[in-house]
Design a protein around this motif. Structure first.
Motif, PDB file in Angstrom:
ATOM      1  N   ASN A 185     -11.137  18.689   2.907  1.00 19.11           N
ATOM      2  CA  ASN A 185     -11.763  17.756   3.856  1.00 19.11           C
ATOM      3  C   ASN A 185     -12.574  16.728   3.079  1.00 19.11           C
ATOM      4  N   PHE A 186     -12.225  15.469   3.234  1.00 19.24           N
ATOM      5  CA  PHE A 186     -12.922  14.406   2.502  1.00 19.24           C
ATOM      6  C   PHE A 186     -13.932  13.690   3.382  1.00 19.24           C
ATOM      7  N   GLY A 187     -14.972  13.205   2.706  1.00 24.13           N
ATOM      8  CA  GLY A 187     -15.861  12.254   3.338  1.00 24.13           C
ATOM      9  C   GLY A 187     -17.086  12.868   3.970  1.00 24.13           C
ATOM     10  N   PRO A 188     -17.905  12.067   4.674  1.00 22.26           N
ATOM     11  CA  PRO A 188     -17.640  10.644   4.878  1.00 22.26           C
ATOM     12  C   PRO A 188     -17.892   9.851   3.595  1.00 22.26           C
ATOM     13  N   GLY A 189     -17.014   8.877   3.377  1.00 24.63           N
ATOM     14  CA  GLY A 189     -17.197   8.046   2.207  1.00 24.63           C
ATOM     15  C   GLY A 189     -16.061   7.069   2.038  1.00 24.63           C
ATOM     16  N   MET A 190     -16.296   6.117   1.156  1.00 28.98           N
ATOM     17  CA  MET A 190     -15.338   5.065   0.872  1.00 28.98           C
ATOM     18  C   MET A 190     -14.226   5.621   0.003  1.00 28.98           C
ATOM     19  N   SER A 191     -12.986   5.364   0.384  1.00 27.83           N
ATOM     20  CA  SER A 191     -11.866   5.736  -0.472  1.00 27.83           C
ATOM     21  C   SER A 191     -11.495   4.529  -1.313  1.00 27.83           C
ATOM     22  N   MET A 192     -11.642   4.680  -2.628  1.00 29.30           N
ATOM     23  CA  MET A 192     -11.356   3.540  -3.508  1.00 29.30           C
ATOM     24  C   MET A 192      -9.882   3.177  -3.461  1.00 29.30           C
ATOM     25  N   GLY A 193      -9.005   4.181  -3.496  1.00 28.14           N
ATOM     26  CA  GLY A 193      -7.565   3.919  -3.472  1.00 28.14           C
ATOM     27  C   GLY A 193      -7.154   3.177  -2.210  1.00 28.14           C
ATOM     28  N   HIS A 194      -7.666   3.670  -1.064  1.00 27.45           N
ATOM     29  CA  HIS A 194      -7.311   3.029   0.207  1.00 27.45           C
ATOM     30  C   HIS A 194      -7.921   1.633   0.319  1.00 27.45           C
ATOM     31  N   THR A 195      -9.128   1.465  -0.203  1.00 27.51           N
ATOM     32  CA  THR A 195      -9.765   0.155  -0.149  1.00 27.51           C
ATOM     33  C   THR A 195      -8.986  -0.862  -0.980  1.00 27.51           C
ATOM     34  N   VAL A 196      -8.583  -0.448  -2.184  1.00 29.73           N
ATOM     35  CA  VAL A 196      -7.787  -1.347  -3.033  1.00 29.73           C
ATOM     36  C   VAL A 196      -6.473  -1.701  -2.337  1.00 29.73           C
ATOM     37  N   ALA A 197      -5.862  -0.704  -1.700  1.00 30.61           N
ATOM     38  CA  ALA A 197      -4.593  -0.951  -0.992  1.00 30.61           C
ATOM     39  C   ALA A 197      -4.786  -2.028   0.081  1.00 30.61           C
ATOM     40  N   VAL A 198      -5.896  -1.956   0.817  1.00 29.05           N
ATOM     41  CA  VAL A 198      -6.139  -2.955   1.870  1.00 29.05           C
ATOM     42  C   VAL A 198      -6.448  -4.323   1.258  1.00 29.05           C
ATOM     43  N   LYS A 199      -7.226  -4.312   0.175  1.00 29.86           N
ATOM     44  CA  LYS A 199      -7.569  -5.596  -0.459  1.00 29.86           C
ATOM     45  C   LYS A 199      -6.322  -6.339  -0.937  1.00 29.86           C
ATOM     46  N   ASN A 200      -5.276  -5.581  -1.284  1.00 24.31           N
ATOM     47  CA  ASN A 200      -4.044  -6.213  -1.770  1.00 24.31           C
ATOM     48  C   ASN A 200      -3.173  -6.786  -0.654  1.00 24.31           C
ATOM     49  N   ILE A 201      -3.560  -6.558   0.598  1.00 24.95           N
ATOM     50  CA  ILE A 201      -2.757  -7.061   1.720  1.00 24.95           C
ATOM     51  C   ILE A 201      -3.061  -8.543   1.947  1.00 24.95           C
ATOM     52  N   PRO A 202      -2.013  -9.380   2.054  1.00 21.76           N
ATOM     53  CA  PRO A 202      -2.240 -10.823   2.275  1.00 21.76           C
ATOM     54  C   PRO A 202      -3.064 -11.058   3.550  1.00 21.76           C
ATOM     55  N   GLY A 203      -4.009 -11.972   3.461  1.00 19.96           N
ATOM     56  CA  GLY A 203      -4.865 -12.281   4.602  1.00 19.96           C
ATOM     57  C   GLY A 203      -6.187 -11.534   4.560  1.00 19.96           C
ATOM     58  N   VAL A 204      -6.339 -10.606   3.592  1.00 20.37           N
ATOM     59  CA  VAL A 204      -7.590  -9.842   3.492  1.00 20.37           C
ATOM     60  C   VAL A 204      -8.433 -10.425   2.354  1.00 20.37           C
ATOM     61  N   ARG A 205      -9.640 -10.853   2.675  1.00 20.00           N
ATOM     62  CA  ARG A 205     -10.538 -11.365   1.632  1.00 20.00           C
ATOM     63  C   ARG A 205     -11.311 -10.221   0.993  1.00 20.00           C
ATOM     64  N   ASP A 206     -11.789  -9.307   1.828  1.00 18.65           N
ATOM     65  CA  ASP A 206     -12.510  -8.144   1.303  1.00 18.65           C
ATOM     66  C   ASP A 206     -12.303  -7.009   2.309  1.00 18.65           C
ATOM     67  N   ALA A 207     -12.457  -5.789   1.842  1.00 16.60           N
ATOM     68  CA  ALA A 207     -12.172  -4.652   2.720  1.00 16.60           C
ATOM     69  C   ALA A 207     -12.956  -3.428   2.295  1.00 16.60           C
TER      70      ALA A 207
END
Lengths: 301, 301
Positions: A147-169
């Protein structure tokens, strides 16, 4: 004893903490920082006395490289170091078949280069993987919940940041119990980006497709960021014929610092392995630690 | 795949659970039970279909022996097996220098006999030792507290049972927090024994001399025995420059079953090591587990 010379590749959160961990270890020294982008390298060079270079060759002798870069870049970047005889450590965090592909590729590269790759060396995958194996050694039959969290997932955050149209996530992981999670994703859109299109791309991303995911638009992601994280692993299992053996492992951590420290400890362990590629499950636990072998055993056994 | 043939040496609580763990493992089979005392062996033979012998030579080919006997007997008994090319596993539980002496002796015996000794392979020492190392890999600076109990300590109980004047005994470990413990020892005296003399011997025994110990006389120790036990390990430490990293590991267990299961898992791991002597800290965690290497990695990493 000669100190291990360690290069830090990348200079995000994990890389900065890895540098601190190398500096805190008395058996290591930082050889320098490698950034592929010459402009970023020049900007960072003005902030630090350490050499900041675009190619590890400029750092002289280097024993190990901490690859504090996105998981998706690891399969291409690591062989470049391994071929030069430089050990690598990554915290590749894409579970399943991708790990096997990486292990095979870096094993060949390490054996060809006389070097060692330690892969998936963070806290999960990484030390949690080791704990999962230990739990099964104690109680082979049964179920382990992570069971993870609560907390920021670095892998998932990077994945979202790489999506076109996303400035920060920011992607937060929240435990639902019994190994189930939900994800809260906060996105700051690039000008002109369409929130619904971004949301749809996130929900279909392999990082998110298996989890209950909520996506929220936000004006300023930076104000939401806290790098604390946690995990609770629970196993209920059977030792021989004895049921209801209960084991739990939990952590509450500054996340990038823990990842970075495990990577640095793994760089030390990598030096003690024969050429090839290793997950943390394939390395004797003593090898991660600083100090003389017998005195560690006297203290820890 | 050929099954590992495992002999069980001794037939106390741990040995019985070890037999159950071997029988539960699909990659092992029980070769038989070794009891030094011919009368005890004959008595046990009437209860089981497994061969019960006084010498392991009578069991045919044996890959590994689970030495489920008192810690103090291990240094003399293990080399006998190692010299025959039979791997050994013990749960030697006398911490400190005695471990180093045992490791040195069995390393020489294993290398001479082409066999592997896995020592201190229980849950503490054993899997707890591995967890202590992992905690330091995540947060190298800091303090780990190991809190045991409440539960019966097998090592301490055996130590008391060996004291002249004691007919039966039970030693309970109770946590005081922050790694401190008290011990409650219940003794059933042999006829004519002096309680005060027994009490004094217990308090001066190396197993007890460092702990707050209370000794109680009792009429019937058997009525007090519950084989449940537990441990709570807590570390607060520093990863790189990040303080207050908090990690806990806890278990509540049927104690002999957990010890026995870890010994049996260690017998499997011993087969994968080169000749010599190993603590669990010196063995890759994956080696304890049944199954094909890559499928274990896919599941656990």
């Amino acid at each position: 004893m000669e100190k291990m010379r360690v290069a830090i590749v990348g200079f995000g959160n994990v890389a900065r903490e890895a540098l601190a961990a190398v500096e805190a270890a008395s058996d290591m020294e930082a050889a320098g920082i490698v950034l592929r982008d010459p402009k970023k390298a020049a900007a960072l060079q003005s902030e630090t006395k350490l050499p900041v270079v675009c190619d590890v060759n400029e750092l002289g002798e280097v024993d190990a490289a901490i690859l504090a870069i996105a998981s998706r870049a690891i399969p291409e970047v690591a062989p470049h170091y391994l071929a030069k005889g430089i050990n690598t450590v990554d915290s590749f965090d894409i579970h399943g078949e991708a790990v096997m592909d990486l292990r095979k590729k870096l094993d060949a590269a390490g054996k060809a280069g006389g070097s060692v790759a330690v892969i998936c060396a963070g806290w999960d995958p990484g030390t949690d993987s080791v704990v999962r194996a230990i739990l099964e050694g104690i109680a082979p039959k049964g179920i382990t919940y992570t069971n993870f969290g609560p907390g920021m997932s670095m892998g998932h955050t990077v994945a979202v940041k790489n999506i076109p149209g996303v400035r920060d996530a920011l992607s937060l992981t929240l435990p639902k119990g019994t190994g189930l999670h939900k994800r809260h994703v906060y996105v700051e859109l690039a000008p002109g980006a369409d929130f619904e299109a971004v949301r749809k791309t996130i929900l279909e991303d392999p990082y998110f497709v298996h989890d209950e995911t909520y996506v929220y638009p936000t004006e300023d992601v930076k104000q939401l960021i806290d790098l604390g994280h946690g995990v609770l692993m629970e196993r209920k299992g059977v030792s021989g014929r004895s049921h209801n053996q209960r084991i739990t492992f939990s952590m509450t951590l500054m996340n990038p610092a823990a990842t970075a420290q495990v990577m640095v400890s793994s760089a030390r362990a990598g030096k003690k392995q024969r050429p090839g590629c290793y997950t943390m499950l394939e390395i004797p636990p003593l090898d991660y630690l600083e100090g003389e072998r017998e005195s560690l055993l006297r203290r820890l056994v």
